[in-house]
Design an enzyme around this catalytic site. Structure first.
Site, mmCIF file in Angstrom:
data_model
loop_
_atom_site.group_PDB
_atom_site.id
_atom_site.type_symbol
_atom_site.label_atom_id
_atom_site.label_comp_id
_atom_site.label_asym_id
_atom_site.label_seq_id
_atom_site.Cartn_x
_atom_site.Cartn_y
_atom_site.Cartn_z
ATOM 1 C CG ASN A 114 -14.459 3.894 -7.247
ATOM 2 O OD1 ASN A 114 -14.867 2.691 -6.996
ATOM 3 N ND2 ASN A 114 -13.998 3.985 -8.520
ATOM 4 C CE LYS A 169 -4.588 0.857 0.269
ATOM 5 N NZ LYS A 169 -5.587 0.118 -0.434
ATOM 6 C CE1 TYR A 177 -24.063 7.501 -3.393
ATOM 7 C CE2 TYR A 177 -23.998 9.652 -4.246
ATOM 8 C CZ TYR A 177 -24.751 8.470 -4.321
ATOM 9 O OH TYR A 177 -25.580 8.040 -4.935
HETATM 10 P P1 NAD Z 1 -13.315 7.687 -2.412
HETATM 11 O O1 NAD Z 1 -12.262 9.122 -2.259
HETATM 12 O O2 NAD Z 1 -13.754 7.930 -3.936
HETATM 13 O O3 NAD Z 1 -14.477 8.257 -1.438
HETATM 14 C C1 NAD Z 1 -14.539 8.139 -0.161
HETATM 15 C C2 NAD Z 1 -15.717 8.644 0.399
HETATM 16 O O4 NAD Z 1 -15.764 8.835 1.758
HETATM 17 C C3 NAD Z 1 -15.924 10.174 0.122
HETATM 18 O O5 NAD Z 1 -17.435 10.374 -0.488
HETATM 19 C C4 NAD Z 1 -15.577 11.072 1.117
HETATM 20 O O6 NAD Z 1 -16.681 12.054 1.322
HETATM 21 C C5 NAD Z 1 -16.349 9.856 2.187
HETATM 22 N N1 NAD Z 1 -15.577 10.165 3.763
HETATM 23 C C6 NAD Z 1 -14.227 10.619 3.872
HETATM 24 N N2 NAD Z 1 -14.333 10.843 5.152
HETATM 25 C C7 NAD Z 1 -15.344 10.605 5.666
HETATM 26 C C8 NAD Z 1 -15.991 10.615 6.957
HETATM 27 N N3 NAD Z 1 -15.379 10.932 8.052
HETATM 28 N N4 NAD Z 1 -17.371 10.337 7.288
HETATM 29 C C9 NAD Z 1 -18.256 10.043 6.125
HETATM 30 N N5 NAD Z 1 -17.581 9.928 4.930
HETATM 31 C C10 NAD Z 1 -16.500 10.256 4.584
HETATM 32 O O7 NAD Z 1 -12.741 6.592 -1.868
HETATM 33 P P2 NAD Z 1 -12.857 4.839 -2.198
HETATM 34 O O8 NAD Z 1 -11.931 4.702 -3.493
HETATM 35 O O9 NAD Z 1 -14.367 5.106 -2.786
HETATM 36 O O10 NAD Z 1 -12.652 4.219 -0.964
HETATM 37 C C11 NAD Z 1 -13.545 4.085 0.291
HETATM 38 C C12 NAD Z 1 -13.114 2.930 0.803
HETATM 39 O O11 NAD Z 1 -13.105 1.921 0.101
HETATM 40 C C13 NAD Z 1 -11.812 3.193 1.632
HETATM 41 O O12 NAD Z 1 -11.744 2.516 2.750
HETATM 42 C C14 NAD Z 1 -10.917 2.456 0.516
HETATM 43 O O13 NAD Z 1 -9.689 1.886 1.139
HETATM 44 C C15 NAD Z 1 -11.925 1.300 0.301
HETATM 45 N N6 NAD Z 1 -11.619 0.515 -1.106
HETATM 46 C C16 NAD Z 1 -11.574 1.155 -2.152
HETATM 47 C C17 NAD Z 1 -11.345 0.208 -3.421
HETATM 48 C C18 NAD Z 1 -11.345 1.108 -4.498
HETATM 49 O O14 NAD Z 1 -11.258 0.417 -5.727
HETATM 50 N N7 NAD Z 1 -11.934 2.133 -4.743
HETATM 51 C C19 NAD Z 1 -10.930 -0.932 -3.349
HETATM 52 C C20 NAD Z 1 -10.774 -1.520 -1.710
HETATM 53 C C21 NAD Z 1 -11.372 -0.753 -0.865
#
Ligand code: NAD
Length: 415
Positions: A220, A105, A218
């Site tokens: 990805n 990571k 909200y």
């Molecule tokens: P992103 O940046 O697209 O979205 C993150 C969302 O979380 C945003 O809407 C943001 O406003 C919200 N957020 C941030 N802090 C917050 C808080 N304190 N309270 C409420 N909402 C909050 O990120 P993503 O890619 O959607 O990732 C979200 C989670 O999923 C992470 O934990 C990431 O590690 C995990 N994840 C993502 C992927 C991927 O392919 N995108 C894969 C595996 C795991």
């Protein structure tokens, strides 16, 4: 969110599973710390002509099963311990999904919302130059995560390729399709989450067409979970939130309108398709499935008692602290643990890397079919292990993964 150290959480989870497995001491010791940790400081010229030093991390946790693999975060609160925890979880995730990778990571301490597009490109390229000797298609393969996206991956792939004098699409995944990305990568994490919810509902006898869903986050993962849970499982999304707050409508939200509102206003907070709720209220809603899809430590000992969902599907990494985990299990909540639930992203990343190496690309339906098979199998492995051993799903997922990594370490003669 609370101040629980995510790396300590990851270590505690490992310790719990190691005890049940009666894991060899030397293996346990080796798995409690990352194999390699890089901290880089690199300079970037800002648009006003000044130079700024940025700090970046890359952690290669364990590569017994293959080259390390894991996303990159651009976040102002990024810490080495968060990256170490996420790298540990990637190790278990690739093992449980049965993709031939170890776990890694990375991250850069920065606030992308304060950077222009040109500055974001220079930070992305600067970070890759700083770590270029430590990554590669057979070494360590980054991908997108919080606040990074396919465009950032394209710049990074280009910078790595230039620095090595080769065209190297397989160094990074999550790229746009035009430069070697895979069909189906954009919503792969959420699609994997949905497949595991489908399988859990079958096991628990939950009729999904009547199920209400609440989603924290909200971005990805959260947005695609919202669309796919409706499209593929016929559920009703009653609440969504982001860092600015949330919105609730007992009759179901208009997902696209909420997305459009967020695009225009920066948050779903204030969207008039429902009533305003806080993140804490969202986590306590009476729903069939709660999907934490934001960041770590959303569910703690302070709010876990209020969770009123049958299933918690952890789209986010590390959303539940160990104390909260115990409370949820005592209350009979069925948890689909993060590194199983959100393994769809890394699985399609693996498909992307395979396609890059063969220079031969698959259709979207081929990708979905293969992803469904892998997620369904991973879910069944964990669920049946939990039943057999009488342990919670997270411990069962650790047991399945640790055994694979430990066996590879033994065969390589490391322990
Ligand atoms: P992103 O940046 O697209 O979205 C993150 C969302 O979380 C945003 O809407 C943001 O406003 C919200 N957020 C941030 N802090 C917050 C808080 N304190 N309270 C409420 N909402 C909050 O990120 P993503 O890619 O959607 O990732 C979200 C989670 O999923 C992470 O934990 C990431 O590690 C995990 N994840 C993502 C992927 C991927 O392919 N995108 C894969 C595996 C795991």
């Amino acid at each position: 969110m609370s101040e629980v150290n995510p790396f300590e959480t990851a270590q505690q989870q490992l310790d719990k599973a190691a005890k049940v497995l009666d894991l060899d001491k030397s293996v346990h010791q080796a798995l409690r710390e990352p194999m390699r940790t890089f901290i880089v400081n690199f300079q970037v010229k800002l648009d006003d002509g000044s130079m700024k030093t940025f700090k970046g991390y890359r952690v290669q946790y364990n590569d017994a099963l293959g080259p390390t693999k894991g996303g990159l975060r651009f976040h102002p609160d990024e810490t080495l311990d968060t990256v170490k925890a996420l790298a540990a979880w990637m190790t278990w995730k690739t093992a449980v999904a049965d993709v031939p990778y170890g776990g890694g990571k990375g991250g850069v301490v920065c606030n992308p919302k304060e950077l222009s597009q040109a500055e974001l490109e220079r930070v992305s390229r600067g970070y890759i130059r700083a770590i270029s000797n430590f990554i590669g298609p057979d070494k360590d393969i980054p991908a997108p995560d919080v606040y990074t996206n396919p465009q950032v991956m394209a710049w990074m792939m280009d910078e790595f390729s230039k620095s090595k004098g080769v065209n190297s699409p397989g160094v990074i995944t999550g790229k746009p399709v035009e430069v070697g990305g895979s069909e189906g990568r954009g919503d792969a994490t959420a699609r994997g989450v949905i497949y595991t919810i489908r399988e859990a509902a079958k096991e628990l006898g939950i009729p999904l067409a009547e199920a209400n869903i609440a989603i924290q986050g909200y971005g990805n993962a959260g947005y695609y979970c919202a669309t796919l849970v409706q499209e593929l499982l016929d559920c009703t999304v009653v609440a969504v939130s982001d860092s600015g707050g949330g919105v609730y409508n007992e009759n179901g939200l208009d997902i696209e309108a909420a997305k459009e509102f967020k695009r225009a206003n920066g948050s779903v907070s204030g969207f008039d398709g429902g009533e305003a709720i806080t993140n804490q209220e969202l986590l306590g809603l009476d729903v069939e499935v709660l999907i934490p899809a934001a960041i770590e430590n959303a569910l703690t000992k302070d709010n876990a008692h209020s969770v009123d969902a049958d299933v918690v599907a952890e789209a986010a990494n590390g959303p539940t602290t160990p104390e909260a985990d115990d409370i949820l299990c005592e209350n009979g909540v069925y948890i689909i643990p993060d590194f199983l639930c959100n393994a769809g992203g890394v699985t399609v990343s693996y498909f992307e890397w395979v396609q890059n190496r063969n220079r031969y690309y698959w259709s979207k339906s081929e990708v979905y079919e293969r992803l469904d098979k892998k997620m369904t199998k991973a879910f069944a492995d964990v669920h049946s292990r939990a039943q057999e051993e009488g342990v919670d799903n997270r411990t069962a997922a650790y047991m399945v993964s640790i055994e694979k990594v430990a066996q590879a370490m033994k065969l390589r003669g490391w322990v």
